[in-house]
Structures are given as C-alpha cells and as structure tokens.
Design an enzyme around this catalytic site. Structure first.
Site, short mmCIF file in Angstrom:
data_model
loop_
_atom_site.label_atom_id
_atom_site.label_comp_id
_atom_site.label_asym_id
_atom_site.label_seq_id
_atom_site.Cartn_x
_atom_site.Cartn_y
_atom_site.Cartn_z
N SER A 121 0.84 -1.21 0.00
CA SER A 121 0.00 0.00 0.00
C SER A 121 0.87 1.26 0.00
O SER A 121 1.87 1.35 0.72
CB SER A 121 -0.89 0.00 1.25
OG SER A 121 -1.53 1.25 1.36
N LYS A 170 -13.62 -3.68 2.72
CA LYS A 170 -14.45 -2.47 2.64
C LYS A 170 -15.94 -2.72 2.91
O LYS A 170 -16.61 -1.86 3.45
CB LYS A 170 -14.31 -1.82 1.26
CG LYS A 170 -12.99 -1.11 1.05
CD LYS A 170 -13.01 -0.40 -0.29
CE LYS A 170 -11.69 0.25 -0.60
NZ LYS A 170 -11.72 1.03 -1.83
N ASN A 212 -14.36 3.13 3.35
CA ASN A 212 -12.89 3.15 3.20
C ASN A 212 -12.23 4.04 4.26
O ASN A 212 -11.00 4.13 4.29
CB ASN A 212 -12.47 3.59 1.79
CG ASN A 212 -12.55 5.09 1.61
OD1 ASN A 212 -13.34 5.76 2.26
ND2 ASN A 212 -11.73 5.63 0.73
N ASP A 257 -13.97 7.30 -1.71
CA ASP A 257 -13.48 6.90 -3.05
C ASP A 257 -14.16 7.70 -4.17
O ASP A 257 -13.47 8.20 -5.08
CB ASP A 257 -13.74 5.40 -3.29
CG ASP A 257 -12.72 4.51 -2.60
OD1 ASP A 257 -11.59 4.98 -2.34
OD2 ASP A 257 -13.05 3.34 -2.34
N GLY A 307 -17.17 -2.49 -15.18
CA GLY A 307 -17.14 -3.06 -13.83
C GLY A 307 -18.35 -2.63 -13.03
O GLY A 307 -19.02 -1.63 -13.36
N GLY A 319 -17.10 -2.70 -5.96
CA GLY A 319 -17.09 -1.62 -4.98
C GLY A 319 -16.67 -0.28 -5.56
O GLY A 319 -17.34 0.74 -5.33
N TYR A 340 -3.66 2.14 -10.63
CA TYR A 340 -2.45 2.98 -10.58
C TYR A 340 -1.16 2.14 -10.58
O TYR A 340 -0.07 2.69 -10.44
CB TYR A 340 -2.48 3.94 -9.37
CG TYR A 340 -2.88 3.29 -8.07
CD1 TYR A 340 -1.95 2.61 -7.30
CD2 TYR A 340 -4.18 3.37 -7.62
CE1 TYR A 340 -2.32 2.01 -6.12
CE2 TYR A 340 -4.56 2.79 -6.43
CZ TYR A 340 -3.63 2.10 -5.69
OH TYR A 340 -4.01 1.51 -4.52
P1 NAP Z 1 -14.34 -5.58 -6.75
O1 NAP Z 1 -15.40 -5.08 -5.84
O2 NAP Z 1 -13.80 -6.93 -6.56
O3 NAP Z 1 -14.96 -5.49 -8.26
C1 NAP Z 1 -14.21 -5.93 -9.35
C2 NAP Z 1 -14.97 -5.67 -10.65
O4 NAP Z 1 -14.12 -6.02 -11.73
C3 NAP Z 1 -16.23 -6.50 -10.80
O5 NAP Z 1 -17.16 -5.79 -11.56
C4 NAP Z 1 -15.73 -7.73 -11.58
O6 NAP Z 1 -16.71 -8.33 -12.38
C5 NAP Z 1 -14.72 -7.09 -12.48
N1 NAP Z 1 -13.66 -8.04 -12.85
C6 NAP Z 1 -12.75 -8.62 -12.01
N2 NAP Z 1 -11.93 -9.41 -12.71
C7 NAP Z 1 -12.33 -9.34 -14.01
C8 NAP Z 1 -11.89 -9.96 -15.20
N3 NAP Z 1 -10.85 -10.81 -15.21
N4 NAP Z 1 -12.53 -9.67 -16.35
C9 NAP Z 1 -13.57 -8.82 -16.35
N5 NAP Z 1 -14.06 -8.21 -15.25
C10 NAP Z 1 -13.44 -8.47 -14.08
O7 NAP Z 1 -13.07 -4.62 -6.78
P2 NAP Z 1 -13.04 -3.02 -6.55
O8 NAP Z 1 -12.79 -2.73 -5.13
O9 NAP Z 1 -14.24 -2.44 -7.21
O10 NAP Z 1 -11.71 -2.63 -7.34
C11 NAP Z 1 -11.70 -2.62 -8.76
C12 NAP Z 1 -10.53 -1.81 -9.26
O11 NAP Z 1 -10.62 -0.46 -8.84
C13 NAP Z 1 -9.16 -2.31 -8.81
O12 NAP Z 1 -8.31 -2.35 -9.92
C14 NAP Z 1 -8.66 -1.24 -7.85
O13 NAP Z 1 -7.26 -1.07 -7.97
C15 NAP Z 1 -9.36 -0.01 -8.38
N6 NAP Z 1 -9.54 0.99 -7.31
C16 NAP Z 1 -8.79 2.13 -7.36
C17 NAP Z 1 -8.91 3.07 -6.37
C18 NAP Z 1 -8.07 4.32 -6.45
O14 NAP Z 1 -8.03 5.06 -5.47
N7 NAP Z 1 -7.45 4.60 -7.57
C19 NAP Z 1 -9.82 2.91 -5.32
C20 NAP Z 1 -10.58 1.73 -5.30
C21 NAP Z 1 -10.43 0.76 -6.30
P3 NAP Z 1 -17.69 -9.48 -11.82
O15 NAP Z 1 -18.85 -8.75 -11.21
O16 NAP Z 1 -18.03 -10.24 -13.03
O17 NAP Z 1 -16.90 -10.28 -10.82
#
Ligand code: NAP
Length: 294
Positions: free
Chosen positions: A25, A76, A97, A112, A136, A139, A236
C-alpha cells in the site's frame, strides 16, 4: 514506520490502513509524508488483517485508541457490520474506506467517489451532461457511479462480466438521491458498442490490466470511442495501463488512478482532522512509493 514527529505519540495520534495483503500500500508513505510536511504528531501504519480477524482488528481501534483508519481490499464491505454508524453515502455505496474513532464510537465513511470526482475536476473534465461508460460493477464502480449521478452525468452505461451485478447497481442508481438515466450492456454486445461510440467518459473499475497482468485490457477496441472521449483507469499499478496507452495513442485524454488514490486519502483527512490533506505532498509521496515498489 515513518512518522510526523517522534515525541509524545499517544492515543489519538495513530492511524493506519486495514487490508489483506497490505504490504504494497502507498497509503502509509502518503499520509506520513503529509504529517511531516505539516509538523503533526501522528503516524500511519499498514495493518495486515486476515478476514477472520477483522472483528478483533476493528475492536482494537477502540481499545488502542487509534484516531482512525482507512480500509482497503478485501474489507471495505465486511467492516460495516462492526461499526457504530455508517454515513449515508457509504451505506449507499455499500462500502467503507475511512473510519473515524469519536471517543470509542466508530463511524464509517467512503471517500473513493469523492476522490474520483475531484481527480476529474483537477484535469478540467466536467461530468455534467456526459454519457459515461463504466467498466465493472464492484465496490469502486459503485462509488464512482453514485458520485457521477450526484455530479449530473447525462447517462451511465454499465458493462460488466456478471450481468446480475450490473443490474444490482442499476437498481441502486434508480433509487439514488439523484437518480440518473442508466443502462446495462453485456460485454461485446451491440448495446455496448453503441454506448462506447457515444461515450464522453469511459471509466475502468475492473482490475483488468493491473500489474502483473499488464498485457490485458478491459476494452478490446478503443477505436470505437469518439474523438472527445476521456479515458479514466482507476488502476495505478502501472501508472499507464494498456487501456490508457492505447487511448493516448488515439489522441484521447487519459487519467490514471493515482489522483483518485491521493484525493480519497486527502478527503479522509476531513473526517480525521477537519481539513483536507496536503494533496501535492501526498501525490509526490505516493508516486515515489509506487515507483519504489515497481
Ligand atoms: P471488486 O469489488 O472486486 O470489483 C471488481 C470488478 O471487476 C467486478 O465488476 C468484476 O466483475 C470485475 N472483474 C474482475 N476481474 C475481471 C476480469 N478478469 N474480467 C472482467 N471483469 C473483471 O473490486 P473493486 O474494489 O471495485 O476494485 C476494482 C478496481 O478499482 C481495482 O483495480 C482497484 O485497484 C481499483 N480501485 C482504485 C482506487 C483508487 O483510489 N485509484 C480505489 C478503489 C479501487 P464481476 O462482477 O463479473 O466479478
């Protein structure tokens, strides 16, 4: 662990991030640099908490008198069950968060989506009136979608691998404080192609393209996007994903997830300290931490 100033570190001066794994992190570097820059007596650590120990870890916030914490993957959503109060926006997003310890009472927030909107604003991208395509429905996508609705997006099309999850978000958007025109399109469908061809903003909220899988992209054909589209990747690591590289090569404005990371952290300060964190100090520290880890 680095810290702001070493003397008199007592209860109410210690913060951190709960995650699993959490070793990579960038948040400790980002917040500790900010404490140093502002001459604050505070320190921020990384706490690796396996899911089965989340309840004890949250109880520890009260017992040890931590000022507050950030919460990251995979806690989360689960953490909400252990808090005394969850703010309405975090409840709507379905994830927390940021936790604040107010005299033993733990209150959960979500910064977020707020951080996401500020990161667009800082690049001069107006959300109002834009058709947004969201890749997507997890979360991050929920936080982004609900804040896009609040900011006046004209339409949100959700494209997700699992249709049911996208429909769940669609239903929540319809019930949102500021409802927005929204639709679901299956990956690769005609509806998805049409939405992409008229998108003003595309936001990747999947982990597809994240290190080490840097050759992958959540969008096979960026040539579908119109010339004025903005492409935002919440990832990132790396700073430029394949999606962003291909969009840049097409001449589109691209934004990576670093600003969202920095601004969600700076917004957490509002709850902990009553003021926004120093964004540029935090950005430089987060960037250095990410570069050191790559
Ligand atoms: P999450 O709740 O697990 O959701 C993941 C999403 O991605 C779901 O919609 C999932 O689809 C989809 N997915 C996962 N693997 C996939 C694949 N191989 N092919 C197609 N779709 C796929 O995760 P999250 O917390 O939302 O995080 C998602 C992303 O956001 C991460 O990359 C994280 O680094 C980024 N993020 C960035 C920040 C920031 O501050 N920049 C903050 C939070 C999150 P299904 O519904 O089909 O499983």
């Amino acid at each position: 662990m680095t810290q702001g100033r070493s003397a008199n570190l007592g209860p109410g001066r210690i913060l951190g991030v709960l995650g699993h794994p959490v070793r990579h992190s960038a948040s400790p570097a980002m917040h500790n640099a900010a404490f140093v820059a502002q001459g604050m007596y505070a320190m921020y650590g990384a706490f690796d908490v396996p899911p089965e120990q989340l309840a004890q870890a949250v109880a520890g916030i009260r017992t040890l008198g931590l000022l507050g914490v950030n919460v990251t993957i995979p806690h989360k959503e689960a953490v909400m069950a252990y808090l005394d109060e969850v703010a309405p926006t975090a409840r709507q997003v379905g994830a927390v968060n940021t936790i604040v310890n107010r005299g033993g009472r733990l209150i959960g927030y979500n910064t977020d989506g707020w951080g996401f909107l500020i990161s667009l604003e800082e690049r001069g991208v107006r959300v109002a009136g834009r058709h947004v395509v969201l890749l997507g429905a997890g979360g991050a996508a929920r936080a982004v979608a609900l804040h896009l609705a609040m900011a006046g997006a004209a339409k949100i099309t959700i494209i997700n691998r699992t249709r049911a999850r996208a429909e769940f978000l669609l239903a929540d958007l319809a019930r949102a404080h500021q409802p927005v025109v929204a639709a679901v399109a299956d990956v690769g469908s005609q509806e998805a192609r049409e939405a992409l061809s008229e998108a003003g903003l595309v936001v990747n909220c999947t982990p597809v393209g994240m290190a080490p899988d840097v050759d992958h992209t959540p969008l096979d054909d960026v040539s579908l996007l119109p010339p004025g589209a903005v492409v935002y990747d919440t990832i990132y690591r790396p700073l430029e994903t394949r999606l962003l590289r291909e969009a840049r090569e097409r001449g589109l404005l691209t934004i990576n997830g670093l600003s969202m990371l920095v601004h969600q952290g700076a917004c957490s300060w509002e709850y902990w300290f009553g003021r926004r964190g120093p964004v540029e100090v935090m950005r430089a520290a987060a960037l250095a931490a990410l570069e050191a880890a790559s």
